[in-house]
Design a protein around this motif. Structure first.
Motif, PDB file in Angstrom:
ATOM      1  N   UNK A 110      39.349  48.304  34.217  1.00 28.97           N
ATOM      2  CA  UNK A 110      38.948  48.418  35.632  1.00 28.97           C
ATOM      3  C   UNK A 110      39.992  47.774  36.536  1.00 28.97           C
ATOM      4  N   UNK A 111      41.177  47.463  35.907  1.00 29.31           N
ATOM      5  CA  UNK A 111      42.269  46.892  36.706  1.00 29.31           C
ATOM      6  C   UNK A 111      41.995  45.454  37.109  1.00 29.31           C
ATOM      7  N   UNK A 112      41.149  44.758  36.357  1.00 32.73           N
ATOM      8  CA  UNK A 112      40.796  43.377  36.687  1.00 32.73           C
ATOM      9  C   UNK A 112      41.133  42.443  35.526  1.00 32.73           C
ATOM     10  N   UNK A 113      41.291  41.177  35.854  1.00 33.43           N
ATOM     11  CA  UNK A 113      41.535  40.167  34.809  1.00 33.43           C
ATOM     12  C   UNK A 113      40.258  39.354  34.700  1.00 33.43           C
ATOM     13  N   UNK A 114      39.790  39.083  33.498  1.00 31.83           N
ATOM     14  CA  UNK A 114      38.478  38.421  33.412  1.00 31.83           C
ATOM     15  C   UNK A 114      38.577  36.962  33.847  1.00 31.83           C
ATOM     16  N   UNK A 115      37.429  36.434  34.266  1.00 33.42           N
ATOM     17  CA  UNK A 115      37.376  35.038  34.756  1.00 33.42           C
ATOM     18  C   UNK A 115      36.730  34.165  33.696  1.00 33.42           C
ATOM     19  N   UNK A 116      36.637  32.859  33.972  1.00 26.69           N
ATOM     20  CA  UNK A 116      36.025  31.911  33.037  1.00 26.69           C
ATOM     21  C   UNK A 116      36.724  32.023  31.694  1.00 26.69           C
ATOM     22  N   UNK A 117      38.069  31.937  31.774  1.00 29.72           N
ATOM     23  CA  UNK A 117      38.907  32.077  30.585  1.00 29.72           C
ATOM     24  C   UNK A 117      38.325  31.276  29.433  1.00 29.72           C
ATOM     25  N   UNK A 118      37.859  30.066  29.759  1.00 25.72           N
ATOM     26  CA  UNK A 118      37.418  29.136  28.714  1.00 25.72           C
ATOM     27  C   UNK A 118      36.081  29.545  28.110  1.00 25.72           C
ATOM     28  N   UNK A 119      35.217  30.021  28.944  1.00 28.20           N
ATOM     29  CA  UNK A 119      33.871  30.215  28.406  1.00 28.20           C
ATOM     30  C   UNK A 119      33.173  31.333  29.162  1.00 28.20           C
ATOM     31  N   UNK A 120      33.248  32.525  28.570  1.00 23.67           N
ATOM     32  CA  UNK A 120      32.736  33.715  29.261  1.00 23.67           C
ATOM     33  C   UNK A 120      31.277  33.554  29.665  1.00 23.67           C
ATOM     34  N   UNK A 121      30.498  32.830  28.861  1.00 23.56           N
ATOM     35  CA  UNK A 121      29.049  32.800  29.144  1.00 23.56           C
ATOM     36  C   UNK A 121      28.747  32.001  30.406  1.00 23.56           C
ATOM     37  N   UNK A 122      29.758  31.283  30.932  1.00 29.73           N
ATOM     38  CA  UNK A 122      29.508  30.480  32.129  1.00 29.73           C
ATOM     39  C   UNK A 122      29.086  31.380  33.301  1.00 29.73           C
ATOM     40  N   UNK A 123      29.526  32.618  33.265  1.00 31.71           N
ATOM     41  CA  UNK A 123      29.204  33.509  34.385  1.00 31.71           C
ATOM     42  C   UNK A 123      28.075  34.472  34.034  1.00 31.71           C
ATOM     43  N   UNK A 124      27.445  34.227  32.890  1.00 28.66           N
ATOM     44  CA  UNK A 124      26.423  35.153  32.383  1.00 28.66           C
ATOM     45  C   UNK A 124      25.311  35.372  33.412  1.00 28.66           C
ATOM     46  N   UNK A 125      24.888  36.631  33.560  1.00 24.46           N
ATOM     47  CA  UNK A 125      23.779  36.953  34.467  1.00 24.46           C
ATOM     48  C   UNK A 125      22.553  37.219  33.613  1.00 24.46           C
ATOM     49  N   UNK A 126      21.597  36.284  33.600  1.00 27.92           N
ATOM     50  CA  UNK A 126      20.408  36.441  32.763  1.00 27.92           C
ATOM     51  C   UNK A 126      19.519  37.541  33.338  1.00 27.92           C
ATOM     52  N   UNK A 127      19.094  38.473  32.492  1.00 30.19           N
ATOM     53  CA  UNK A 127      18.290  39.607  32.990  1.00 30.19           C
ATOM     54  C   UNK A 127      16.866  39.621  32.454  1.00 30.19           C
ATOM     55  N   UNK A 128      16.524  38.658  31.588  1.00 33.98           N
ATOM     56  CA  UNK A 128      15.137  38.549  31.146  1.00 33.98           C
ATOM     57  C   UNK A 128      14.337  37.928  32.286  1.00 33.98           C
ATOM     58  N   UNK A 162      22.482  25.110  32.022  1.00 32.69           N
ATOM     59  CA  UNK A 162      22.592  26.104  33.105  1.00 32.69           C
ATOM     60  C   UNK A 162      21.363  27.026  33.109  1.00 32.69           C
ATOM     61  N   UNK A 163      20.929  27.416  31.920  1.00 28.11           N
ATOM     62  CA  UNK A 163      19.768  28.319  31.836  1.00 28.11           C
ATOM     63  C   UNK A 163      18.513  27.614  32.353  1.00 28.11           C
ATOM     64  N   UNK A 164      18.377  26.333  32.009  1.00 26.47           N
ATOM     65  CA  UNK A 164      17.216  25.565  32.503  1.00 26.47           C
ATOM     66  C   UNK A 164      17.302  25.418  34.023  1.00 26.47           C
TER      67      UNK A 164
END
Ligand code: SF4
Length: 433
Positions: A113-131, A174-176
């Motif tokens: 998509x022509x983008x560079x991913x963020x949160x290089x260290x830890x992808x789950x930091x930006x996780x969007x919880x959908x439950x 973060x989830x809490x």
């Protein structure tokens, strides 16, 4: 802003992958929406585990392509276990797909998509919880080191990789903070957690760390493996107010002959010894398992042994699957394949036995008081549905409560007096709050 729709197939681990991807996309100002029709990009996060799941995933791909036919400006990306396992086949047979990615290829998707991913260290930091906001899954590891004869997962997800404990504790916080009251730990093999990374099993330690997190009220653990079961985790379940006395441990079969053919590494005797220890250490434990019927070589005697065990042992929660003949797995080249129709008959027979057991256990709860986590309110029926500590979302029983018994909201823990029971439901009223 480009609009994206993500279709997620399969298990809760795949759902977490979609949530991580959604977090990345939103961080790059993509809008992730519920309507595939209104989306510019359709991402299908597939499951490739067994036949039925593969068919569903292919169906979802063609539904996305149908929308693209109506609006050629749309793009269709396929990711997940099916494309990890059958990448070349999909390229060859479904050339209309714009791009194909395996599992955990978030970087490649963003690059496409022509983008560079963020949160290089830890992808789950930006996780969007959908439950629903009040519960969340947390994947504690990826992959599996076992070689169960019927299972394609090690070939798809690779070797066992535990996530660092600090990363998990930070994610749980973060989830809490995000509203999760129930945290559900998932993996392919929870018993093994830490062994690869720290040289020893550290799931009990992880649970001790998680129970210190404010805001979490229930910590539920799924996918234990019986061999080398970390007994110290039972102490945590017995002593903790938060770590639930709930144990999900697929055993797949109980005939020693079949356990050998399935390459499970257990025997009936080792399983019974372990269950005795579990029930002795945590008397109020809820035991869930899954069984496979129709595996190559399963005789009527093997199946009878399974029926007798299920009748005698009385699991609290039980799922039964029919064997799926998966190329690339050891069982695929085994002889003595079982007629799928017979496998379905066996599945139905086991679930008939379990239905009676489940009804009796639920009836024993009539007139008792239960703590129930409310999941949702159905405006059409005027009923809440919720769960006791004995019930994981989506796969176990539910408690149905008329709204007129008290005002409450999804995410609330309420005291319920059980007034009636069915095979897989309890019916009750909220005690005065
Ligand atoms: S434990 Fe066995 S069934 Fe489970 S993911 Fe690993 S190989 Fe597959």
């Amino acid at each position: 802003m480009k609009k994206v729709h993500i279709t997620t197939l399969g298990c809760s681990k795949n759902l977490v992958d979609s949530e991580v991807l959604q977090g990345q996309l939103e961080a790059h100002e993509f809008q992730v929406i519920d309507s595939p029709e209104a989306s510019d990009l359709l991402i299908v996060n597939t499951c490739g585990f067994i036949e039925k799941a593969k068919e569903e995933s292919i169906q979802a791909i063609f539904e996305a392509l149908e929308l693209k036919k109506q609006d050629p400006a749309k793009k269709v990306f396929v990711t997940g276990c099916l494309s990890e396992r059958y990448r070349d086949d999909i390229v060859r047979e479904i050339p209309e797909v714009d791009a194909i990615f395996g599992t955990e290829e978030y970087r490649a998707i963003l690059n496409a998509l022509g983008k560079k991913h963020m949160a290089e260290d830890n992808l789950s930091r930006l996780r969007r919880v959908t439950t629903p906001r009040h519960y969340a899954y947390m994947k504690i590891s990826e992959g599996c080191n076992h070689t169960c004869a019927f299972c394609a997962i090690p070939g798809i997800r690779g070797k066992h990789r535990s996530r660092p404990m600090e990363e998990l504790l930070a994610e749980a916080q973060r989830l809490a903070d995000g509203g999760a009251r129930e945290l559900i730990l998932i993996s392919q093999d929870t018993s093994y957690y830490g062994k690869d990374l720290y040289g020893k099993q550290r799931i009990a330690e992880l649970l001790r760390g998680l129970e210190k997190i404010d805001g979490l009220r229930w910590i539920r653990v799924l996918y234990w493996y019986p061999t080398n079961f970390p007994l110290e985790a039972l102490e945590v379940m017995r002593e903790s107010d938060k770590v639930l006395a709930y144990l999900d441990m697929p055993i797949q079969h109980v005939s020693d002959r079949m356990l050998r053919r399935m390459r499970r590494g257990d025997t009936l005797q080792s399983l019974e010894r372990l269950y005795d220890k579990i029930r002795h250490t945590v008397p109020e434990i809820t035991l869930r398992t899954t069984l496979i019927v129709g595996h190559p070589g399963e005789t009527n005697a093997d199946f009878r042994a399974m029926c007798d065990f299920v009748r005698r042992f009385e699991f609290d929660r039980l799922g039964t699957f029919t064997y799926s003949d998966e190329e690339g797995t050891p069982a695929f080249s085994q002889d003595e394949k079982i007629d799928p129709a017979l496998a379905e008959e066996r599945q139905a027979e086991i679930m008939e036995i379990q239905k009676e057991i489940s009804l009796r256990k639920n009836q024993n709860l009539i007139n008792s008081e239960q703590i129930v986590l409310l999941d949702e309110y159905d405006i059409n029926t005027g009923y809440y549905s919720g769960r006791t500590y004995r019930d994981a979302p989506e796969i176990d029983n539910e408690v149905l409560i008329p709204q007129n018994s008290a005002t409450a909201r999804p995410g609330d823990f309420v005291r319920v007096t059980v007034e009636d029971a069915a095979e897989y439901e309890l019916f009750g009223v909220i005690k005065n709050r």
